[in-house]
Write a protein that holds these residues in place. Structure first.
Motif, PDB file in Angstrom:
ATOM      1  N   HIS A 104       1.026  -1.111   0.091  1.00 49.29           N
ATOM      2  CA  HIS A 104       0.092  -0.005   0.026  1.00 49.29           C
ATOM      3  C   HIS A 104       0.977   1.338   0.176  1.00 49.29           C
ATOM      4  CE1 HIS A 104      -2.387   3.199   1.475  1.00 49.29           C
ATOM      5  NE2 HIS A 104      -1.904   3.157   2.480  1.00 49.29           N
ATOM      6  N   VAL A 105       0.879   2.192  -1.179  1.00 48.97           N
ATOM      7  CA  VAL A 105       1.569   3.342  -1.021  1.00 48.97           C
ATOM      8  C   VAL A 105       0.925   4.208   0.057  1.00 48.97           C
ATOM      9  CG1 VAL A 105       2.381   5.240  -2.669  1.00 48.97           C
ATOM     10  CG2 VAL A 105       1.916   2.726  -3.567  1.00 48.97           C
ATOM     11  N   ILE A 106       1.712   4.731   0.624  1.00 51.21           N
ATOM     12  CA  ILE A 106       1.396   5.643   1.503  1.00 51.21           C
ATOM     13  C   ILE A 106       1.628   7.132   1.124  1.00 51.21           C
ATOM     14  CG2 ILE A 106       2.084   6.720   4.381  1.00 51.21           C
ATOM     15  CD1 ILE A 106       3.527   3.796   4.716  1.00 51.21           C
ATOM     16  N   ASP A 107       0.477   7.526   0.730  1.00 51.37           N
ATOM     17  CA  ASP A 107       0.181   8.881   0.066  1.00 51.37           C
ATOM     18  C   ASP A 107      -0.863   9.751   1.070  1.00 51.37           C
ATOM     19  OD1 ASP A 107      -2.227   7.714  -0.325  1.00 51.37           O
ATOM     20  OD2 ASP A 107      -2.144   7.772  -2.391  1.00 51.37           O
ATOM     21  N   LYS A 108      -1.066  10.997   0.370  1.00 52.22           N
ATOM     22  CA  LYS A 108      -1.797  11.994   1.347  1.00 52.22           C
ATOM     23  C   LYS A 108      -3.379  11.254   1.701  1.00 52.22           C
ATOM     24  CE  LYS A 108      -3.209  14.474  -2.791  1.00 52.22           C
ATOM     25  NZ  LYS A 108      -3.586  15.619  -3.603  1.00 52.22           N
ATOM     26  N   ASN A 109      -3.611  10.196   1.037  1.00 49.91           N
ATOM     27  CA  ASN A 109      -4.982   9.779   1.204  1.00 49.91           C
ATOM     28  C   ASN A 109      -4.775   8.522   2.280  1.00 49.91           C
ATOM     29  OD1 ASN A 109      -6.467  11.645  -0.576  1.00 49.91           O
ATOM     30  ND2 ASN A 109      -5.888  10.140  -2.248  1.00 49.91           N
ATOM     31  N   SER A 110      -3.753   8.210   2.709  1.00 53.01           N
ATOM     32  CA  SER A 110      -3.356   7.071   3.501  1.00 53.01           C
ATOM     33  C   SER A 110      -3.468   7.526   4.956  1.00 53.01           C
ATOM     34  CB  SER A 110      -2.050   6.534   3.156  1.00 53.01           C
ATOM     35  OG  SER A 110      -1.909   5.451   4.109  1.00 53.01           O
ATOM     36  N   PRO A 111      -4.295   6.477   5.878  1.00 53.50           N
ATOM     37  CA  PRO A 111      -4.182   6.750   7.299  1.00 53.50           C
ATOM     38  C   PRO A 111      -2.762   6.773   7.947  1.00 53.50           C
ATOM     39  CG  PRO A 111      -5.800   5.143   6.580  1.00 53.50           C
ATOM     40  CD  PRO A 111      -4.950   5.379   5.476  1.00 53.50           C
ATOM     41  N   LEU A 112      -1.704   6.406   7.286  1.00 52.48           N
ATOM     42  CA  LEU A 112      -0.523   6.149   7.606  1.00 52.48           C
ATOM     43  C   LEU A 112       0.297   7.282   7.152  1.00 52.48           C
ATOM     44  CD1 LEU A 112       0.178   2.290   7.030  1.00 52.48           C
ATOM     45  CD2 LEU A 112      -0.867   3.396   8.973  1.00 52.48           C
ATOM     46  N   TYR A 113      -0.149   8.703   6.808  1.00 50.37           N
ATOM     47  CA  TYR A 113       0.635   9.422   5.935  1.00 50.37           C
ATOM     48  C   TYR A 113       1.398  10.274   6.827  1.00 50.37           C
ATOM     49  CZ  TYR A 113       1.120  13.312   2.520  1.00 50.37           C
ATOM     50  OH  TYR A 113       1.687  14.226   1.737  1.00 50.37           O
TER      51      TYR A 113
END
Length: 383
Positions: free
Chosen positions: A261-270
């Protein structure tokens, strides 16, 4: 394959293929919050104060399938015994001559069922009828229409009980979660760079040769959140986009795959960094794999979850696929093994805003598929 449920210690079960867990980590794991989904896929949810218990009886078949084996066998045993006793008492009642005593007739009495002299013989006749044994000593005569009607009803009742029992046993022995026992996930997930972006990665594999058709995988983050209006959601489920080597959510699970999973601005891990990762005690990432079993056509589902202390920062999975003499082999002894790789100690937000961080990162060696060949010793020598 041994089951997940306590036959051998949990850390040695095949579905936990990974490096050993140190003792201090085990003690720390006992103190952390209760997880929503266990590592074996079981949902850690207890249903209490259910007032409408009658809803379970409206779906009797599903209730019987969900019961444990001892309870199911006890219910079917009691169903057979009660039906035999009931129709045995009816046969005993039918043996009495309704005209006898009222008219005082001494005429010959023709019984409804021959060779029945007590309740024991009537009970044996009831068993013979329902299980179609027919020893030949007892039989229904044509002088009693009521006995013929009872015989028809008992046969129908016996067929219904047999049909429900066989269907229930078939469903219990072929439940979808049995196939999920051979779908495995890595014990730990990792966060590292891939194509210049921070990615959350895990490894999934299938131990059987029979494939999972139309396999799809999805991931959710479960954590405690609060809305702008002050409403507290204890288990807020947030879908996050996953990517895999074949694109989309569908996977071709012939060999183990690394899903990321790519951690981008829409990710909860951002906004998570290695320094504050283990402070997110309410963070839990759930992974769900679904597909159709090739041999039975039944849809199966395998689940697992990762807490914050089960996510390794700055590591990646070691290659386990090697080419040997024209075919690929998978070494499952290294399924969960990881190695350290250069990874920035910052959040994905900081990495996206400051591209110069990547310039200071050393390049890691690229992984390649290893080729191994077997050298045969010559049996003959020519001199």
């Amino acid at each position: 394959m041994l089951s997940r449920k306590g036959i051998i210690p949990e850390e040695y079960v095949l579905t936990r293929l990974a490096e050993d867990v140190p003792d201090h980590a085990r003690y720390r794991a006992r103190e952390r919050r209760a997880r929503f989904v266990g590592k074996n896929g079981a949902c850690n949810v207890a249903h209490k104060n259910i007032r409408e218990q009658g809803r379970f009886l409206q779906d009797v078949f599903t209730t019987l399938v969900d019961l444990k084996w001892p309870h199911t066998l006890l219910i079917f045993t009691m169903s057979f015994l009660c039906s035999w006793l009931l129709f045995g008492m009816v046969c005993t009642r039918l043996q009495r001559d309704p005209a006898e005593g009222a008219a005082g007739s001494a005429a010959a009495f023709v019984p409804c069922v021959t060779s029945i002299h007590s309740f024991t013989s009537a009970f044996l006749f009831s068993i013979e009828v329902q299980v179609t044994i027919g020893f030949g000593g007892r039989m229904v005569t044509e002088e009693c229409p009521a006995a013929i009607l009872v015989l028809i009803v008992q046969n129908i009742v016996g067929l219904v009980i047999n049909a429900i029992m066989l269907g229930c046993i078939f469903m219990k022995t072929s439940q979808a979660h049995r196939r999920a026992e051979t779908l495995i996930f890595s014990k730990h997930a990792v966060i590292a760079l891939r194509e210049g972006r921070l990615c959350f990665m895990l490894r999934v594999g299938d131990l059987r040769k029979s494939m999972i058709i139309s396999a799809t995988i999805r991931m959710q983050v479960v954590k405690k959140t609060a809305s702008l209006e002050g409403e507290v959601v204890p288990l807020n489920q947030i879908d996050i986009q996953m990517e895999n080597p074949v694109g989309g959510n569908s996977i071709f699970l012939v060999s183990p795959l690394i899903i990321y999973h790519v951690i981008d601005k829409n990710s909860p891990l951002y906004d998570i960094s290695p320094m504050n990762l283990h402070h997110h005690e309410d963070l839990e990432i759930i992974v769900i794999l679904e597909g159709v079993v090739e041999t039975t056509g039944i849809t199966t589902q395998a689940r697992t979850s990762y807490l914050a202390d089960e996510i390794l920062w700055g590591q990646r999975f070691v290659p386990i696929v090697a080419e040997e003499d024209g075919r690929y082999s998978v070494d499952y002894s290294k399924f969960g093994n990881t190695v350290k790789v250069p990874t920035p100690s910052c959040t994905a937000r900081q990495l996206e805003e400051d591209k110069s961080i990547m310039d200071t990162m050393p390049l890691s060696p690229k992984g390649t598929i290893r080729k191994r060949s077997v050298k045969l010793k010559p049996r003959f020598t020519i001199s």
